[in-house]
Design a protein around this motif. Structure first.
Motif, PDB file in Angstrom:
ATOM      1  N   GLU A  40       0.827  -1.206   0.000  1.00  0.00           N
ATOM      2  CA  GLU A  40       0.000   0.000   0.000  1.00  0.00           C
ATOM      3  C   GLU A  40       0.858   1.252   0.000  1.00  0.00           C
ATOM      4  O   GLU A  40       0.546   2.236  -0.674  1.00  0.00           O
ATOM      5  N   ASN A  41       1.965   1.236   0.745  1.00  0.00           N
ATOM      6  CA  ASN A  41       2.864   2.390   0.774  1.00  0.00           C
ATOM      7  C   ASN A  41       3.525   2.610  -0.584  1.00  0.00           C
ATOM      8  O   ASN A  41       3.643   3.744  -1.057  1.00  0.00           O
ATOM      9  N   LEU A  42       3.975   1.530  -1.215  1.00  0.00           N
ATOM     10  CA  LEU A  42       4.672   1.638  -2.491  1.00  0.00           C
ATOM     11  C   LEU A  42       3.736   1.986  -3.646  1.00  0.00           C
ATOM     12  O   LEU A  42       4.073   2.765  -4.537  1.00  0.00           O
ATOM     13  N   LEU A  43       2.559   1.383  -3.649  1.00  0.00           N
ATOM     14  CA  LEU A  43       1.640   1.523  -4.775  1.00  0.00           C
ATOM     15  C   LEU A  43       0.657   2.668  -4.607  1.00  0.00           C
ATOM     16  O   LEU A  43      -0.027   3.043  -5.563  1.00  0.00           O
ATOM     17  N   GLY A  44       0.563   3.212  -3.393  1.00  0.00           N
ATOM     18  CA  GLY A  44      -0.377   4.304  -3.157  1.00  0.00           C
ATOM     19  C   GLY A  44      -1.819   3.874  -3.229  1.00  0.00           C
ATOM     20  O   GLY A  44      -2.696   4.657  -3.597  1.00  0.00           O
ATOM     21  N   ILE A  45      -2.091   2.610  -2.867  1.00  0.00           N
ATOM     22  CA  ILE A  45      -3.440   2.047  -2.923  1.00  0.00           C
ATOM     23  C   ILE A  45      -3.808   1.526  -1.538  1.00  0.00           C
ATOM     24  O   ILE A  45      -2.994   0.895  -0.860  1.00  0.00           O
ATOM     25  N   THR A  46      -5.012   1.786  -1.112  1.00  0.00           N
ATOM     26  CA  THR A  46      -5.485   1.250   0.163  1.00  0.00           C
ATOM     27  C   THR A  46      -6.446   0.094  -0.083  1.00  0.00           C
ATOM     28  O   THR A  46      -7.045  -0.014  -1.160  1.00  0.00           O
ATOM     29  N   GLY A  47      -6.564  -0.745   0.940  1.00  0.00           N
ATOM     30  CA  GLY A  47      -7.523  -1.843   0.846  1.00  0.00           C
ATOM     31  C   GLY A  47      -7.103  -2.969  -0.065  1.00  0.00           C
ATOM     32  O   GLY A  47      -7.941  -3.673  -0.635  1.00  0.00           O
ATOM     33  N   ILE A  48      -5.789  -3.181  -0.240  1.00  0.00           N
ATOM     34  CA  ILE A  48      -5.311  -4.262  -1.106  1.00  0.00           C
ATOM     35  C   ILE A  48      -5.633  -5.605  -0.471  1.00  0.00           C
ATOM     36  O   ILE A  48      -5.398  -5.818   0.717  1.00  0.00           O
ATOM     37  N   GLY A  49      -6.157  -6.524  -1.276  1.00  0.00           N
ATOM     38  CA  GLY A  49      -6.461  -7.867  -0.797  1.00  0.00           C
ATOM     39  C   GLY A  49      -5.293  -8.807  -1.022  1.00  0.00           C
ATOM     40  O   GLY A  49      -4.407  -8.536  -1.844  1.00  0.00           O
ATOM     41  N   ILE A  50      -5.287  -9.915  -0.319  1.00  0.00           N
ATOM     42  CA  ILE A  50      -4.127 -10.811  -0.391  1.00  0.00           C
ATOM     43  C   ILE A  50      -4.070 -11.597  -1.697  1.00  0.00           C
ATOM     44  O   ILE A  50      -3.072 -12.268  -1.965  1.00  0.00           O
ATOM     45  N   ASP A  51      -5.117 -11.519  -2.515  1.00  0.00           N
ATOM     46  CA  ASP A  51      -5.097 -12.204  -3.808  1.00  0.00           C
ATOM     47  C   ASP A  51      -4.981 -11.235  -4.979  1.00  0.00           C
ATOM     48  O   ASP A  51      -5.114 -11.634  -6.139  1.00  0.00           O
ATOM     49  N   ASP A  52      -4.733  -9.968  -4.684  1.00  0.00           N
ATOM     50  CA  ASP A  52      -4.477  -8.998  -5.746  1.00  0.00           C
ATOM     51  C   ASP A  52      -3.074  -9.217  -6.307  1.00  0.00           C
ATOM     52  O   ASP A  52      -2.136  -9.525  -5.567  1.00  0.00           O
ATOM     53  N   ASN A  53      -2.936  -9.015  -7.623  1.00  0.00           N
ATOM     54  CA  ASN A  53      -1.657  -9.209  -8.297  1.00  0.00           C
ATOM     55  C   ASN A  53      -0.843  -7.917  -8.254  1.00  0.00           C
ATOM     56  O   ASN A  53      -1.336  -6.847  -8.617  1.00  0.00           O
ATOM     57  N   PHE A  54       0.398  -8.015  -7.803  1.00  0.00           N
ATOM     58  CA  PHE A  54       1.256  -6.841  -7.636  1.00  0.00           C
ATOM     59  C   PHE A  54       1.380  -6.049  -8.928  1.00  0.00           C
ATOM     60  O   PHE A  54       1.272  -4.816  -8.936  1.00  0.00           O
ATOM     61  N   PHE A  55       1.584  -6.728 -10.037  1.00  0.00           N
ATOM     62  CA  PHE A  55       1.817  -6.044 -11.303  1.00  0.00           C
ATOM     63  C   PHE A  55       0.525  -5.463 -11.883  1.00  0.00           C
ATOM     64  O   PHE A  55       0.545  -4.422 -12.529  1.00  0.00           O
ATOM     65  N   GLU A  56      -0.584  -6.118 -11.634  1.00  0.00           N
ATOM     66  CA  GLU A  56      -1.853  -5.592 -12.129  1.00  0.00           C
ATOM     67  C   GLU A  56      -2.300  -4.360 -11.352  1.00  0.00           C
ATOM     68  O   GLU A  56      -3.140  -3.590 -11.807  1.00  0.00           O
ATOM     69  N   LEU A  57      -1.719  -4.165 -10.158  1.00  0.00           N
ATOM     70  CA  LEU A  57      -2.008  -2.977  -9.363  1.00  0.00           C
ATOM     71  C   LEU A  57      -1.088  -1.804  -9.736  1.00  0.00           C
ATOM     72  O   LEU A  57      -1.170  -0.745  -9.132  1.00  0.00           O
ATOM     73  N   GLY A  58      -0.226  -2.012 -10.710  1.00  0.00           N
ATOM     74  CA  GLY A  58       0.667  -0.948 -11.147  1.00  0.00           C
ATOM     75  C   GLY A  58       2.109  -1.155 -10.760  1.00  0.00           C
ATOM     76  O   GLY A  58       2.945  -0.278 -10.998  1.00  0.00           O
ATOM     77  N   GLY A  59       2.434  -2.290 -10.161  1.00  0.00           N
ATOM     78  CA  GLY A  59       3.817  -2.570  -9.791  1.00  0.00           C
ATOM     79  C   GLY A  59       4.680  -2.875 -11.000  1.00  0.00           C
ATOM     80  O   GLY A  59       4.170  -3.230 -12.063  1.00  0.00           O
TER      81      GLY A  59
END
Length: 858
Positions: A520-539
């Protein structure tokens, strides 16, 4: 009369007048005529005859216009193919049209691997020096063009337009809204959109000028506005979406232009905004089947928005379900008849009979009308107001889209039980949303994977403006009283009320909670779930390295960067940490993608930064089920010493390659410095008696051809150019893609700057922080850059494929990137439509993957 005969009249009237302007280069009517003559001769020498259909796929240029004129002069009809369309859609149109001829540019040949007809390279026209004047073979009763529009059957359909219909339209437009020889018309629209016919042919039959907007200018509202002012444009035709885009870019002052607006319904609010900024505004209406525009109306602030009166030799009828006239005030379907009527859909007689019916008001039953599917009414002033559609056809950014076609493509997947596609207003923007019921999905993760596969299939078959913005699985569809899918109710659903494709499972243990916090700190997104894909979130790779470094600082547990290929969710990473399944022993070989063991793997060598995550998008894009390995740099883990030369790297990586593939043939490649390593590996394998099938050099320059001291001095200039190249890539993207791309590049730049400062502080002995993986990556990058500069490759007799960007750095002027004198075997160069540093990034990586896929033989 035909388009060419009307154009020829203007050539004789004023041969020295400027006909076409592009990138500040002017072409006179006389020159345009001569070029079209040569192209007509080239086509006839290639076997084109009257009545043939010639497909044309070209980038925007004056040559594109002379090519159109040459096609019609040869008595043929042109079939426009957009270079940006997916290859499979282009393949379908070529096959469905039955054309045997494709006029294109050599750089676009790769898009048509399946075409069995004759390729005609536009550059061949240069070989035709002097001509006796050839005959104009176009006839009023012959086809002028075939243009494909979205189809409700699941595939696009070809609309056939005669010369008589086109000239009737042009001569009517010449009078109303009106055009004179003093005008300068902006050619903004892609050739596959039928309204481009007005922008190209109307000026040419009038003696006016055409100013072509480049692809980049057409997408960038600020640049487009500059062009309108700089080039003294007097007539601009655009969709409501494009006019809105221009206004949003900061356009406030009045310009002396005539604005034509069509393709979508014009709102009162937008009309008033445009009227404040132009001399005249005209609302244009008409389907492709009745030749571009069938009516127009001058818009004023006092009057109701309406579609105006039919153009010359055109008739409108408003009818009910029984084809009886509707009285004023009563909505009905609009039927259109007259000179602009298409002769029907190419090779689709049943659909032609359905949409082109006998005129119910013609007592002799000799004429036909087209059922538009548009709902209209006569208001109290006897003006025709557009109310909407009676079917599932929509207009988005001016493009006509049959939602049924999108549904048909999605339903092709065996994973989908049923599908319904709607258009939703999200943040004042029309977006296509596909709702579907999946066939027995097991869990949330499987749903996400299935949606990815469905989207990939859509990307391969649909143009970008038809790809759903969201694909959402739903348990059941809302139904009407007649038990049909209630699309209105679907369109009104809130996204948060349905089972969207992101994870909702929250962290369950301390490891997961820590990873979620870091993400959340790196991606600037809150409420990330444990099955979210790091790269699909903008990583991306730089953020991944930072994320793992932050995790190690907190826990003293190291996760190798290579693990991010197989563990891209919090759940997967945490599970490996807790179960002790992480391999801490460094290995240069990383399996990026597992595939068919009967296919020869592809080995991709790291770039200067050492890690192989840069190949993630490429691996996902490659269609064949082939195992892909990455070779990461020694020292990337911060524990091992570095390899200091290309030769050292090659020697070590060969051992790793042979551990999984003992014998050739081998497929090798690498980006930037990685290409040089791949080249050296190929040299050594070949010298040892092994066969190497392919060596892919991805933007790899042979640095030994450059003067060393000068190269070091110009690195600062190169960094400035690098920023410009990223900007050029951004300009070619749409809004959503642009935001994602800019965000990723900004985050990468910030991380690299921080790493450089940290490195400097460490060197000065003033740092209070631990060395991070970013620090080691930066040190490794400097060493690898030096290794590439000092590498002197020997001559190689194998096959080498160079993928080069459309421009190169000032320090790297050779179009062959310095390799042509070193490769004595087969050497192929592919010129990409992307600036440097972009070929491995979405969405540009699609073209890269297609080229590599084509070249892989084993």
């Amino acid at each position: 009369m035909t388009v060419f005969s009307l154009f020829k009249e203007q050539v004789f009237k004023n041969p020295k007048a400027v006909a076409v302007s592009f990138n500040s280069i002017n072409q006179t009517y006389s020159k345009l005529y001569d070029e079209s003559e040569k192209i007509s001769a080239l086509l006839q020498l290639s076997g084109v005859k009257s009545g043939d259909i010639v497909a044309i796929c070209m980038n925007r240029s004056p040559e594109m216009i002379s090519a159109l004129l040459g096609i019609v002069k040869a008595g043929a009809a042109y079939l426009p193919l957009d270079p940006m369309f997916p290859d499979k859609r282009l393949e379908y149109m070529l096959n469905d049209s039955g054309t045997n001829y494709l006029l294109t540019e050599s750089s676009l040949f790769q898009k048509f691997n399946q075409f069995k007809g004759k390729f005609i390279d536009i550059s061949e026209v240069k070989q035709i020096k002097k001509l006796d004047q050839t005959n104009d073979l176009s006839r009023p009763d012959s086809l002028a063009y075939v243009i494909y529009t979205s189809g409700s059957t699941g595939n696009p359909k070809g609309v056939q337009i005669l010369h008589s219909s086109l000239t009737n339209f042009l001569l009517s437009m010449q009078k109303t809204p009106g055009l004179s020889s003093e005008d300068n018309v902006l050619a903004l629209t892609t050739l596959s959109f039928d309204i481009s016919g007005l922008e190209i042919f109307l000026p040419l039959i009038t003696g006016a000028g055409i100013t072509i907007a480049s692809k980049d200018e057409a997408k960038d509202a600020k640049e487009l506005l500059k062009k309108i002012k700089k080039d003294n444009i007097t007539v601009v035709q655009a969709t409501p979406s494009s006019w809105e885009m221009l206004i949003d870019s900061g356009w406030n002052e009045n310009l002396n232009i005539k604005a034509l607006c069509g393709g979508e319904a014009l709102t009162r609010e937008l009309a008033d905004k445009i009227l404040d900024r132009v001399d005249e505004l005209w609302n244009m209406y008409g389907p492709t089947e009745t030749t571009i525009w069938s009516s127009c109306a001058k818009v004023t602030k006092e009057d109701t928005i309406h579609i105006g009166k039919p153009i010359t030799n055109t008739q409108f009828y408003i009818v009910d379900n029984n084809l009886n006239f509707c009285p004023p005030g009563v909505p009905g379907e609009l039927l259109i008849g007259g000179a602009g009527l298409s002769i029907g859909y190419l090779n689709k007689p049943e659909l032609t009979v359905e949409k082109f019916i006998v005129n119910p008001f013609d007592k002799e039953k000799k004429t036909k009308v087209y059922r538009t599917g548009d709902l209209v009414k006569l208001n109290s002033k006897m003006q025709i107001e557009f109310l909407g559609r009676i079917d599932s056809q929509v207009k988005i950014r001016g493009f006509r889209i049959e939602l049924d076609e999108i549904e048909a493509v999605i339903k092709q997947s065996e994973l989908v039980k049923d599908c319904a596609v709607v258009v939703k207003e999200i943040n004042n923007d029309k977006k296509i949303v596909a709702y579907m019921i999946l066939d027995n999905p097991i869990d949330k993760e499987e749903i996400t994977q299935q949606i990815k596969k469905i989207r990939e299939n859509a990307i391969q078959k649909l143009p970008d403006y038809m790809i759903p913005s969201l694909i959402i699985d739903i348990n059941k569809f809302p139904l009407t009283p007649n038990n049909k899918i209630d699309k209105k109710a679907l369109a009104e659903l809130k996204i948060s009320d349905v089972n969207y494709s992101t994870s909702s499972t929250k962290p369950e243990n301390e490891t997961q909670k820590l990873l979620a916090k870091i993400w959340e700190n790196l991606l600037g997104i809150t409420g990330i779930g444990i099955d979210d894909n790091f790269f699909e979130l903008g990583g991306h790779s730089i953020l991944a390295a930072q994320m793992l470094a932050d995790f190690e600082k907190e826990t003293c547990k190291r996760i190798p960067l290579a693990e991010m290929f197989t563990s891209q969710t919090i759940r997967q990473l945490a599970s490996k940490v807790e179960n002790g399944n992480i391999k801490l022993n460094w290995n240069p070989l990383v399996q990026i993608k597992n595939g068919d063991e009967n296919k020869i793997p592809l080995f991709l060598i790291h770039g200067a930064e050492g890690n192989v995550l840069l190949y993630r998008d490429l691996a996902n894009r490659l269609n064949s089920n082939r195992t892909i390995y990455g070779l990461q740099a020694k020292g990337l883990d911060g524990k091992k010493s570095f390899n200091l030369s290309i030769e050292e790297m090659a020697e070590e990586y060969i051992q790793a390659i042979k551990s999984v593939q003992p014998f050739g043939p081998y497929n090798l490649g690498g980006y930037c410095m990685g290409g040089s390593v791949a080249y050296e590996i190929a040299m050594r394998l070949t010298a040892g008696g092994e066969k190497v099938a392919n060596v892919f050099l991805l933007e790899t320059y042979n640095a030994c051809t450059l003067e060393y001291n000068q190269l070091k001095k110009t690195r600062i200039k190169e960094k400035i150019e690098n920023i410009k190249f990223h900007f050029d890539n951004v300009r070619s993207l749409n809004g959503k893609e642009k935001i994602i791309f800019v965000k990723r590049k900004a985050e990468t730049a910030i991380k690299r700057t921080g790493a450089r400062l940290n490195k400097l502080a460490n060197n000065l002995g003033i740092s209070t922080t631990d060395e991070s993986s970013s620090y080691f990556s930066l040190t490794l990058r400097d060493i690898n850059d030096k290794a590439q500069i000092e590498y002197s490759p020997p001559k190689y007799s194998g096959k080498v494929i160079l993928l080069r960007p459309k421009v190169s750095f000032a320090t790297e002027p050779d179009p062959n990137f310095g390799w042509v004198d070193f490769v004595s075997g087969e050497f192929r160069v592919y010129n990409l439509d992307v600036a440097p540093r972009g070929m491995l990034t979405e969405p540009f990586v699609k073209q890269t993957s297609e080229i590599i896929e084509k070249e892989l033989q084993f």
